[in-house]
Design an enzyme around this catalytic site. Structure first.
Site, PDB file in Angstrom:
ATOM      1  N   SER A 180       0.398  -1.473  -0.017  1.00  0.00           N
ATOM      2  CA  SER A 180      -0.163   0.060   0.105  1.00  0.00           C
ATOM      3  C   SER A 180       0.869   1.284  -0.209  1.00  0.00           C
ATOM      4  O   SER A 180       0.765   2.576  -0.182  1.00  0.00           O
ATOM      5  CB  SER A 180      -1.224   0.326   1.054  1.00  0.00           C
ATOM      6  OG  SER A 180      -1.567  -0.648   0.770  1.00  0.00           O
ATOM      7  N   LYS A 183       0.073   3.558  -2.862  1.00  0.00           N
ATOM      8  CA  LYS A 183      -0.772   5.186  -2.341  1.00  0.00           C
ATOM      9  C   LYS A 183      -0.267   6.503  -2.581  1.00  0.00           C
ATOM     10  O   LYS A 183      -0.718   6.902  -2.861  1.00  0.00           O
ATOM     11  CB  LYS A 183      -1.654   4.851  -1.107  1.00  0.00           C
ATOM     12  CG  LYS A 183      -2.378   4.121  -1.815  1.00  0.00           C
ATOM     13  CD  LYS A 183      -4.000   3.796  -0.055  1.00  0.00           C
ATOM     14  CE  LYS A 183      -4.684   2.405  -0.648  1.00  0.00           C
ATOM     15  NZ  LYS A 183      -4.254   0.945  -0.595  1.00  0.00           N
ATOM     16  N   SER A 357      -5.857   3.936   4.119  1.00  0.00           N
ATOM     17  CA  SER A 357      -5.098   3.522   3.466  1.00  0.00           C
ATOM     18  C   SER A 357      -6.217   2.256   2.237  1.00  0.00           C
ATOM     19  O   SER A 357      -6.575   1.849   2.313  1.00  0.00           O
ATOM     20  CB  SER A 357      -4.349   2.157   4.382  1.00  0.00           C
ATOM     21  OG  SER A 357      -3.956   1.242   2.731  1.00  0.00           O
TER      22      SER A 357
END
Length: 519
Positions: A180, A183, A357
């Site tokens: 993640s 991102k 997230s």
């Protein structure tokens, strides 16, 4: 005594000047008062009395000046004058010669927590941290990153945000699965392509010939059907405003359809049906969640667009408009827009994506970046657009590979160098539009995915994006070290076997970085 005289001279001079007009007025008043009594005092007595009155008023005014008042900066004038007299930097003792022998030492002046980004170094810097025994940065981080929980497949980088200097690197150009932390790249690309003030609009359009009402998805992943929408665009408000517009046209029954053609390609992520991400569509309400939550893993509806349209039909009915069961369609160029609702600015969406997230927002923003770049709004188009935007920004793209915007795809590849460069780019004073990348990072011990971490370490000091997949643990963000420097860091580990132990090892490394003023 000389020092005291110097201290009193300025306030007494001001006090005398302040009372002089009053003395003059008092003297005039005495001169113009009622006729004097027959017996008059001696001239010398009058002069003594007047002088005493002047001195007394001056002394009283001087006492007031010494006790106060407050000046325009909010500091007492007495404190200011005393500081000047003692040649100290402020209205309190911070290590000057005024400390009495054997008395308690005053608290030192704290250096600024953050230096001006891109500016000259102003914070006090200690290249050797006593708590770490004067060790260089590598000697502090190397043992922590070599922890068995992080396996042999790890990489790291640390960069001074104000200078751009890389202070530490361990396989920092090695391509690893970022999870993640992807991102961060998605956020930089989206803000660069669209700008922080861009909003995503959902609208209703009426076909003039058929009186078909089309609910047109604008790719807003934060559209909500909740009764209390907060700052987010509301499907209920859109239905209410649409009903008002239809009523003005004398329309109370319509054929309802919905348009999701803004996005293209497969809606389902390559990972398949997953609680972490709904099918990606241009029309969705509450991310297709089935439990009323607004973040975290949860089962999703199979067709978010159809569910949103059915909810919209119900809201129309509540407002007095009867609609047919909705089906997919496409609004024509002749369709007349009846009502719109817009998302908060893109900056807010980016912050929510990073803090929680949020995979749904990430994939929507990847597609929006693609559309702004002239590419298809699909997984492939989003991945290509992100890479192109980052390349245009001059970032180190060697070894980078994008396949989505969320980092759920295990084929994504990033380097520690790229992640720290992304964070440094977001801090660039010349690019204020990228600042939400930093402000959206979870705060250790307080917000988002770090709310339950750093409770016994660097709470409030570490701000970072987490990343977790099976066998992958990553952490990238910013930290203020003991020397007052703002640093960006990236730690990536692959082939981990114990996610909790790996997460703990990364947290310990970030905490050690915050405690170290090392070179």
């Amino acid at each position: 005594m000389a020092r005291l005289a110097n201290t009193l001279r300025a306030p007494l001079a001001r006090a005398t000047a302040a009372v002089r007009p009053r003395i003059a007025r008092l003297t005039d008043a005495v001169r113009t008062a009622a006729p004097r009594p027959a017996r008059t005092p001696h001239a010398r007595t009058l002069r003594y009395t007047a002088g005493a009155a002047t001195a007394g008023l001056a002394l009283a005014a001087g006492a007031v000046a010494l006790a106060g008042p407050w000046d325009a900066t909010g500091q007492r004038t007495a404190e200011r004058d005393r500081a000047v007299a003692l040649e100290l930097p402020g209205g309190a003792d911070h290590g000057g010669t005024a400390v009495s022998a054997g008395g308690p030492k005053p608290a030192p002046s704290a250096p600024p927590v953050l230096r001006a980004l891109g500016g000259a170094a102003t914070a006090a810097r200690t290249d050797q941290d006593p708590a770490q025994g004067g060790k260089p940065l590598a000697e502090v981080l190397d043992p922590l990153l070599d922890a068995p929980a992080l396996s042999a497949g790890h990489a790291a980088a640390v960069v001074d945000m104000s200078t751009g200097e890389r202070l530490y690197g361990a396989d920092s150009d090695k391509s690893l699965t970022p999870a993640s932390t992807t991102k961060i790249a998605t956020a930089v690309a989206a803000l660069s392509a669209l700008g922080p003030d861009h909003r995503l609009t959902t609208r209703t359009a009426l076909e003039p010939d058929t009186r078909e009402l089309v609910l047109v998805g604008g790719g807003d992943p934060t559209l909500t059907a909740h009764k209390t929408p907060g700052e987010w665009a509301s499907l209920r408000i859109l239905a209410r405003d649409t009903a008002v517009a239809l009523g003005k046209r004398g329309i109370h029954k319509i054929t309802l359809s919905y348009d999701t053609t803004l996005f293209s390609g497969p809606a389902l992520h390559p990972i398949g049906v997953n609680d972490n991400l709904a099918p990606v569509t241009a029309l969705t309400a509450d991310e297709g969640r089935t439990d009323g939550s607004d973040h975290g893993p949860v089962a999703r509806v199979a067709d978010p667009a159809a569910e949103a349209a059915r909810a919209f039909a119900g809201f129309l009915k509540d407002a007095g408009i009867t609609a047919t069961p909705p089906g997919p369609s496409k609004a024509t160029g002749r369709a007349q827009t009846l009502a719109t609702v817009a998302s908060p600015p893109l900056s807010d969406l980016v912050e929510r994506m990073l803090t929680n997230s949020d995979n749904d927002i990430a994939e929507a923003l990847a597609r929006q970046t693609a559309l702004a770049s002239g590419r298809p709004g699909s997984f492939a188009g989003g991945a290509q657009a992100i890479a192109a935007r980052l390349t245009k920004l001059g970032l180190p793209m060697k070894g980078a590979a994008f396949h989505d915007g969320s980092g759920l795809n295990r084929d994504d590849r990033l380097t520690a160098d790229l992640l720290t460069s992304l964070l440094a780019k977001a801090a660039d004073p010349a690019r204020p539009g990228l600042r939400p990348v930093l402000t959206g990072l979870p705060v250790g011990g307080f917000t988002g995915t770090l709310a339950e971490r750093y409770s016994d370490g660097a709470a409030g000091v570490v701000r970072a994006k987490t990343g977790t997949l099976t066998g992958v643990n990553t952490l990238a963000g910013t930290v203020v070290d003991a020397g007052g420097r703002l640093l960006s860091f990236a730690f990536l580990a692959s082939d981990t076997t114990n996610p909790e132990a790996a997460q703990s090892a990364l947290d310990q490394t970030a905490s050690a970085l915050s405690a170290c003023g090392c070179g």
